[in-house]
Scaffold this active site. Structure first.
Site, PDB file in Angstrom:
ATOM      1  N   GLY A 103      47.458  39.262  35.417  1.00  0.00           N
ATOM      2  CA  GLY A 103      46.878  38.105  36.078  1.00  0.00           C
ATOM      3  C   GLY A 103      47.858  37.356  36.947  1.00  0.00           C
ATOM      4  O   GLY A 103      47.466  36.666  37.900  1.00  0.00           O
ATOM      5  N   ALA A 110      48.041  37.485  31.565  1.00  0.00           N
ATOM      6  CA  ALA A 110      47.087  36.778  30.719  1.00  0.00           C
ATOM      7  C   ALA A 110      47.640  36.621  29.315  1.00  0.00           C
ATOM      8  O   ALA A 110      48.554  37.337  28.903  1.00  0.00           O
ATOM      9  CB  ALA A 110      45.760  37.537  30.683  1.00  0.00           C
ATOM     10  N   GLU A 113      47.625  46.371  32.714  1.00  0.00           N
ATOM     11  CA  GLU A 113      46.505  46.236  31.786  1.00  0.00           C
ATOM     12  C   GLU A 113      46.101  47.544  31.127  1.00  0.00           C
ATOM     13  O   GLU A 113      45.634  47.551  29.980  1.00  0.00           O
ATOM     14  CB  GLU A 113      45.298  45.638  32.520  1.00  0.00           C
ATOM     15  CG  GLU A 113      45.392  44.149  32.799  1.00  0.00           C
ATOM     16  CD  GLU A 113      46.143  43.814  34.074  1.00  0.00           C
ATOM     17  OE1 GLU A 113      46.115  42.654  34.491  1.00  0.00           O
ATOM     18  OE2 GLU A 113      46.776  44.729  34.663  1.00  0.00           O
ATOM     19  N   GLU A 166      47.750  39.245  40.129  1.00  0.00           N
ATOM     20  CA  GLU A 166      46.428  39.025  40.719  1.00  0.00           C
ATOM     21  C   GLU A 166      46.344  37.651  41.378  1.00  0.00           C
ATOM     22  O   GLU A 166      45.752  37.499  42.453  1.00  0.00           O
ATOM     23  CB  GLU A 166      45.352  39.193  39.649  1.00  0.00           C
ATOM     24  CG  GLU A 166      45.169  40.658  39.240  1.00  0.00           C
ATOM     25  CD  GLU A 166      44.180  40.844  38.108  1.00  0.00           C
ATOM     26  OE1 GLU A 166      43.276  41.683  38.247  1.00  0.00           O
ATOM     27  OE2 GLU A 166      44.309  40.158  37.087  1.00  0.00           O
TER      28      GLU A 166
END
Length: 702
Positions: A105, A65, A128, A108
């Protein structure tokens, strides 16, 4: 709908290739997620397309991200409408083709695809937790369903990057391609192979279970490292939800936990530290077109603890490095110490035996200056005394080729004075490593007045190339890191004069988040090292505040762990510090002789006495132009002194208390204790204007 400027859909026969192009690392920034969703929808609506490939252009697949968006109040798409959900629900198979990094992300999104392939050099992970949050895009729900709860807990709570071959062994990657494979061509071929397979293999459809004891064991195992932090425990709770709730309920629980963390103080501080580490590399007053020089033949002069550690740092990152010491017995001891350090790493399981041999093979001991005459960068790492370093610099200047760089691993000495003994002052700089040099991340680059921009850029790049975080410091006694720390070191001993004990101070600082207390660290480093610096400063300054308790221990031969006694006593073969009644007696005796009244202290007063003294000195450093930014000082404290990362750094932490409150307390202590607590001019100005420390405007770099 117009195609996204950062995501495009191309056709390769019956395969749709969705390409993310958002330099430099394809973070999930503005328009990327929407672009992926739009491309997926168009590919699914096209009857000519049977399967899709999702890949990144440039350096990475998707590196995570865009951290700048966290904590800004941005609106996240509702559950069911995110890229992860749309990928997962695609009626046509999607293959994630991974190179570079698939982090956060990025991973993910890959886990929401139906298949995953990667080049051997790729790395994946969910880091994260390192910025105080948890994977909020289904990572805590999908990863356990792929690798099992135990492995998922380890990966998510550590945040580590996993190489593609290991990821394949865990089941994250379905196929690792040959090293010379063309990723796009291989991904398209793979997509053709699986295009007609039904039902589609969706990670969300797998089940995962684990006994409660598994989660309890992980909580216990991380307790020391994760103390005072919430994110690691929230990560465990989210994985626990994956094992106890249906997938959609687990996703909702993950989102709830994510929302609790995103704006917490811990996450704000960790995001600040993340960006401070990137800002520290910027040297705003140097010409923007200056580039660092490449180097291929480094050498280290001095085979002591620091020299050996610096040589290991080069070898660990693939450099062949020469290590020289004029005394053969010192060279032999240094190499034996290096071998022992590597052997310890193998024994602990952090280094493979074949890698130990490779690294050791890159370190080449030599006994004379002529043996390093062909080296292009030399780091002097002899004893920290000017009369020892100057002759070494003079000899190196004579034997090295004219364009070689000459750097000194000094922690406090005047680099202009050292550079002056050479005929190449423009190619001289300080490179202050922190002990142990092969482990500690900080490299303080010290800027003499005549160093060329090219030299400074090369010194900064040198650190980065051997895994360090390089930070620029002005040429002042102690530079930036040690100078800002010096009042802390004095104040902790002065507290003893007034009635504290070493174990009380250490407990306060460990509870605050340090891995070790400062007195235990002193014993580890050696109390004689600090004593040498105090002697030098006392000779230079007749008003220097002496520390008679510390000096008394050194006079008694109590140097710390290496002599079995310092601030604490140590059993043979054991590094555990034990409070020593003899030290308590010495403290009482010296304090009585000084006529200092004894009293008790609260934990808060101890903490503030130590840290506020250094905040004040850091302000002086900034007002003198010896550091670029307050955030640079924070980076130095994080990586040079073990300041707890989840508190952001010394100056960021002080901002949490408030600049006016810090100034008021320092001004009160100035009245009580005298000139050592005199508020700096910059501190006073910041308090008067209400300007946070991290927004201070330092003087031009001097």
């Amino acid at each position: 709908m117009n195609e996204s400027p950062v995501v495009r859909l191309e056709k390769d026969g019956e395969i749709g290739v969705i390409i993310v192009n958002y330099p430099p690392v394809n973070a999930l920034g503005s328009g990327v997620s929407d672009g992926i969703i739009d491309a997926l929808n168009r590919a699914n609506a096209d009857p000519a397309i049977k399967a899709m490939v999702l890949m990144g252009e440039g350096r990475s697949f998707i590196a995570g991200a865009d951290i700048r968006g966290f904590g800004t109040g941005r609106k996240r798409p509702p559950l069911g409408q995110r890229t992860y959900d749309v990928l997962d629900a695609s009626p046509k198979p999607v293959v994630a083709a991974i190179h570079g990094y698939a982090l956060g992300g990025g991973l993910e999104n890959a886990l929401a695809c139906h298949y995953r392939i990667a080049v051997p050099s790729a790395k994946v992970g969910l880091p994260e937790v390192l910025i105080g949050i948890l994977p909020g895009g289904g990572g805590t729900q999908r990863l356990p369903r792929v690798v099992g709860a135990q492995a998922a807990l380890e990966l998510i709570t550590s945040g580590r990057h996993v190489p593609a071959p290991e990821a394949a062994g865990l089941g994250i990657i379905d196929e690792v391609l040959p090293a010379n494979a063309n990723l796009r061509a291989a991904a398209v071929a793979y997509a053709r192979k699986i295009a007609d397979i039904r039902p589609l293999p969706r990670v969300r459809d797998r089940n995962v279970t684990a006994e409660p004891a598994v989660f309890d064991a992980v909580r216990k195992s991380i307790a020391r490292k994760a103390r005072n932090q919430k994110a690691p425990y929230s990560c465990i709770a989210a994985v626990e939800a994956a094992c106890t709730l249906p997938f959609d309920e687990g996703i909702r629980r993950e989102s709830e936990l994510f929302a609790e963390l995103e704006n917490a103080d811990e996450a704000k501080a960790l995001r600040y530290a993340f960006f401070a580490e990137r800002e520290v590399a910027k040297l705003p007053d140097l010409p923007p077109d200056i580039k660092p020089c490449n180097f291929a033949a480094p050498a280290v002069v001095g085979a002591g603890t620091m020299g050996g550690g610096i040589a290991m740092a080069f070898a660990d990152f693939g450099y062949d490095v020469k290590i020289m010491d004029a005394a053969q017995d010192a060279l032999d001891r240094g190499m034996e110490r290096i071998r022992a350090n590597y052997a310890t790493s193998v024994k602990r399981g952090s280094l493979a035996e074949d890698e130990r041999l490779r690294r050791l093979g890159r370190i080449h001991p030599v006994a004379g200056y002529d043996d390093i005459s062909d080296c292009d960068v030399v780091i002097e790492a002899v004893f920290e005394r000017m009369d020892v370093k100057k002759p070494v610099f003079e000899k190196l200047d004579q034997v090295l080729k004219p364009d070689a760089f000459l750097f000194s691993n000094t922690s406090a000495l005047d680099m202009d004075e050292l550079a002056a003994v050479t005929k190449r002052p423009e190619r001289v700089a300080g490179t202050h490593f922190f002990s142990p040099a092969n482990v500690m991340k900080l490299l303080e680059v010290v800027r003499p007045s005549k160093a060329s921009p090219e030299t400074l850029m090369t010194a900064m790049a040198l650190g980065r190339r051997i895994g360090k975080i390089s930070a620029m410091a002005g040429n002042t006694d102690g530079f930036v890191a040690n100078r800002s720390r010096a009042p802390f070191n004095s104040e902790m001993v002065i507290l003893l004069e007034e009635g504290c004990l070493p174990e009380q101070v250490d407990k306060v600082m460990v509870d605050f988040g340090y891995p070790m207390g400062p007195f235990a660290v002193g014993d580890l480093a050696g109390l004689d090292v600090g004593a040498e610096g105090r002697k030098r400063r006392a000779l230079a300054n007749p008003n220097y505040r002496k520390l008679p308790i510390a000096d008394k221990l050194v006079e008694m031969g109590r140097y710390g762990q290496k002599t079995g006694a310092g601030w604490y006593r140590y059993e043979k073969g054991d590094r555990t510090p034990h409070p020593d009644p003899e030290v308590a007696a010495i403290i009482r005796s010296v304090a009585a002789g000084m006529g200092v009244p004894q009293r008790t202290f609260t934990d808060t007063e101890i903490l503030h006495r130590l840290l506020f003294s250094s905040v004040n000195e850091a302000c002086r450093i900034l007002e003198e132009g010896k550091a670029y930014r307050a955030s640079d000082i924070d980076v130095m404290w994080l990586h040079g002194f073990g300041f707890p990362r989840y508190r952001g750094g010394l100056m960021y932490w002080a901002d949490g208390i408030g600049v006016k409150s810090v100034y008021a307390q320092i001004a009160a202590w100035h009245q009580q204790y005298g000139d050592r607590w005199a508020p700096s001019r910059l501190l006073r100005e910041l308090a008067e204007t209400g300007t946070p420390f991290r927004e201070a405007k330092p003087a031009p770099f001097a």
